[in-house]
Design a protein around this motif. Sequence first.
Motif, PDB file in Angstrom:
ATOM      1  N   LEU A 223      37.236 -21.653 -21.412  1.00 28.47           N
ATOM      2  CA  LEU A 223      37.076 -20.206 -21.523  1.00 28.47           C
ATOM      3  C   LEU A 223      36.685 -19.801 -22.936  1.00 28.47           C
ATOM      4  O   LEU A 223      35.779 -18.989 -23.137  1.00 28.47           O
ATOM      5  CB  LEU A 223      38.365 -19.498 -21.112  1.00 28.47           C
ATOM      6  CG  LEU A 223      38.379 -17.987 -21.316  1.00 28.47           C
ATOM      7  CD1 LEU A 223      37.279 -17.317 -20.498  1.00 28.47           C
ATOM      8  CD2 LEU A 223      39.735 -17.402 -20.971  1.00 28.47           C
ATOM      9  N   LEU A 224      37.357 -20.367 -23.932  1.00 26.81           N
ATOM     10  CA  LEU A 224      37.055 -19.999 -25.319  1.00 26.81           C
ATOM     11  C   LEU A 224      35.643 -20.431 -25.704  1.00 26.81           C
ATOM     12  O   LEU A 224      34.958 -19.743 -26.480  1.00 26.81           O
ATOM     13  CB  LEU A 224      38.090 -20.617 -26.250  1.00 26.81           C
ATOM     14  CG  LEU A 224      39.533 -20.112 -26.055  1.00 26.81           C
ATOM     15  CD1 LEU A 224      40.483 -20.798 -27.031  1.00 26.81           C
ATOM     16  CD2 LEU A 224      39.620 -18.603 -26.210  1.00 26.81           C
ATOM     17  N   ASN A 225      35.192 -21.580 -25.176  1.00 28.28           N
ATOM     18  CA  ASN A 225      33.807 -22.011 -25.429  1.00 28.28           C
ATOM     19  C   ASN A 225      32.814 -21.040 -24.776  1.00 28.28           C
ATOM     20  O   ASN A 225      31.752 -20.754 -25.332  1.00 28.28           O
ATOM     21  CB  ASN A 225      33.583 -23.427 -24.899  1.00 28.28           C
ATOM     22  CG  ASN A 225      34.300 -24.476 -25.737  1.00 28.28           C
ATOM     23  OD1 ASN A 225      34.535 -24.266 -26.927  1.00 28.28           O
ATOM     24  ND2 ASN A 225      34.647 -25.598 -25.129  1.00 28.28           N
ATOM     25  N   LEU A 226      33.176 -20.535 -23.591  1.00 25.40           N
ATOM     26  CA  LEU A 226      32.317 -19.557 -22.919  1.00 25.40           C
ATOM     27  C   LEU A 226      32.233 -18.273 -23.743  1.00 25.40           C
ATOM     28  O   LEU A 226      31.149 -17.686 -23.891  1.00 25.40           O
ATOM     29  CB  LEU A 226      32.862 -19.255 -21.534  1.00 25.40           C
ATOM     30  CG  LEU A 226      32.114 -18.179 -20.745  1.00 25.40           C
ATOM     31  CD1 LEU A 226      30.696 -18.638 -20.418  1.00 25.40           C
ATOM     32  CD2 LEU A 226      32.865 -17.813 -19.471  1.00 25.40           C
ATOM     33  N   VAL A 227      33.362 -17.834 -24.287  1.00 30.01           N
ATOM     34  CA  VAL A 227      33.374 -16.646 -25.139  1.00 30.01           C
ATOM     35  C   VAL A 227      32.434 -16.847 -26.323  1.00 30.01           C
ATOM     36  O   VAL A 227      31.633 -15.958 -26.666  1.00 30.01           O
ATOM     37  CB  VAL A 227      34.804 -16.334 -25.622  1.00 30.01           C
ATOM     38  CG1 VAL A 227      34.788 -15.272 -26.727  1.00 30.01           C
ATOM     39  CG2 VAL A 227      35.663 -15.862 -24.456  1.00 30.01           C
TER      40      VAL A 227
END
Length: 513
Positions: free
Chosen positions: A175-179
């Motif tokens: 998720l943080l990589n997607l952000v």
Amino acid sequence: MEAVDLRKSFGPTPVLRGVSLQLRPGEVLALMGLNGAGKSTLMNILCGAIRPDAGSLRVCGRELVMRGPADAHGAGLAMVHQELQLAPEMTIAENIFLGREPVRRGLIDRRAMNAAARDLLARLGVSRAPSERVGSLSIGERQLVEIAKALATGARVLILDEPTAALSAAEADTLLNLVAGLRAEGAAFIFTSHRLDEVLAVASHILVLRDGRVVRDAPAGEVSRAELIRDMAGREIAEPDARGDRRDLAVPGGEVRLEISDLARRGSGPRPKLEGVALRLHAGEVLGLAGLMGSGRTELLEVVAGVAGRDWSGDMRLRGGRYRPRDPRDAIAAGMAYVTEDRKATGLVLGGSIAGNIALGSLDRLSRLGWVSGGGEAKLAEEMMRRLSVRATGPGQCVGELSGGNQQKVVMAKWLARRPDLLLLDEPTRGVDVGAKSAFYGLLEELSAAGVATLLASSDWPELLALSHRILVLRDGRPTALFGRGEANAEILLDYASAGGPVQPAFESREAA
């Protein structure tokens, strides 16, 4: 997006007191603050769920009047709520595109909908088929579906409320990589999380609220972890004077009322709800439970109260004897009382009378041959209402008509009428006014003096520090520290409760395991 001087009160209580913020393309604004700081109210205003009393919103320089969430969606704003808003009987794809289904020749184009859903799930690292029912997913997978639902709107501003609370470490990293990838495309985020390491890693700017006011508005690179903790915990709240200097707050040396060893409780995902929890609770002691969202405080109380059934492992002993409650009836019969976190959902029958609610915990003592004594019920209610100073027109008044503080007193009255040996309290003063809190503090002191043992879970850490003989800190279902009276403050508790924080040597082996 720009918010200017937002203000909001609920009744006489101000929740937001002139909050302003700016959000630029590619920014991640971390919205920080302890429970009650005003974060949820601010996010609900930004997504159109609540209308402010005063202040203005601008998107791309244009003033936006929010009459509801549809106006927010139209302006390119989407929010992923902490409380998931999914239909469990519908498929993943149906949930993602609910209300925005692709149509072909007047009918829903399921092939196109499933293909689009599959692409969104792949971006989030979810391997489930779009045709699977949401009800079959784990909590973490449902959280990712909720995020996919927000992404599907094409929003340029995404508000994420505790988006990683239910995720495994791998899911959170995805998720943080997607952000980070969406930031590079110009999307902007408002991100709230109790995991300080995540906040400091992902945020470009930090806004800290305390008591409805902005106390820090600065680039993330200028804020250290210690400063962030101090900003969040630094509110000045007078400690309860019910104890004052009138009693010794050393741990009572009497009977060990409850002893727990190596307690574990599995979750639906890869993370355990509880693991390696151990404690000893003495007669007359108030043992505080400190922790952030998802720390396992409520889960621990549920095990002790029999709510978890047999869904746990380890050893519990009550007054020296083996204790394995099958359900809440076993816990009640053993002398326990459990005041749950949500009084409206699980503590009261809102449509019932005060007398009927107070009597619920004592029906076995008020009934004969299956019939409840109306006179006994009224007498018990009048006695408990006097004892707890419940303000009402009389025992027959509907509980739903009372103030929050008086409703909480009725919940307490229901269980105190049974004269419990062990009291389990989950956020007992949340949403109640100062006067009701003061009455609760005095009541807790009275019960402690009478030998009642108490497990107290509270997000109000100044309150927890003032009322507890000792405090056990939990993080991700595991204990990280145990403090005696005077050994900790709110900043220290927050540090031990936050991801990436320290662990006392006595708990290091359990943390590693």
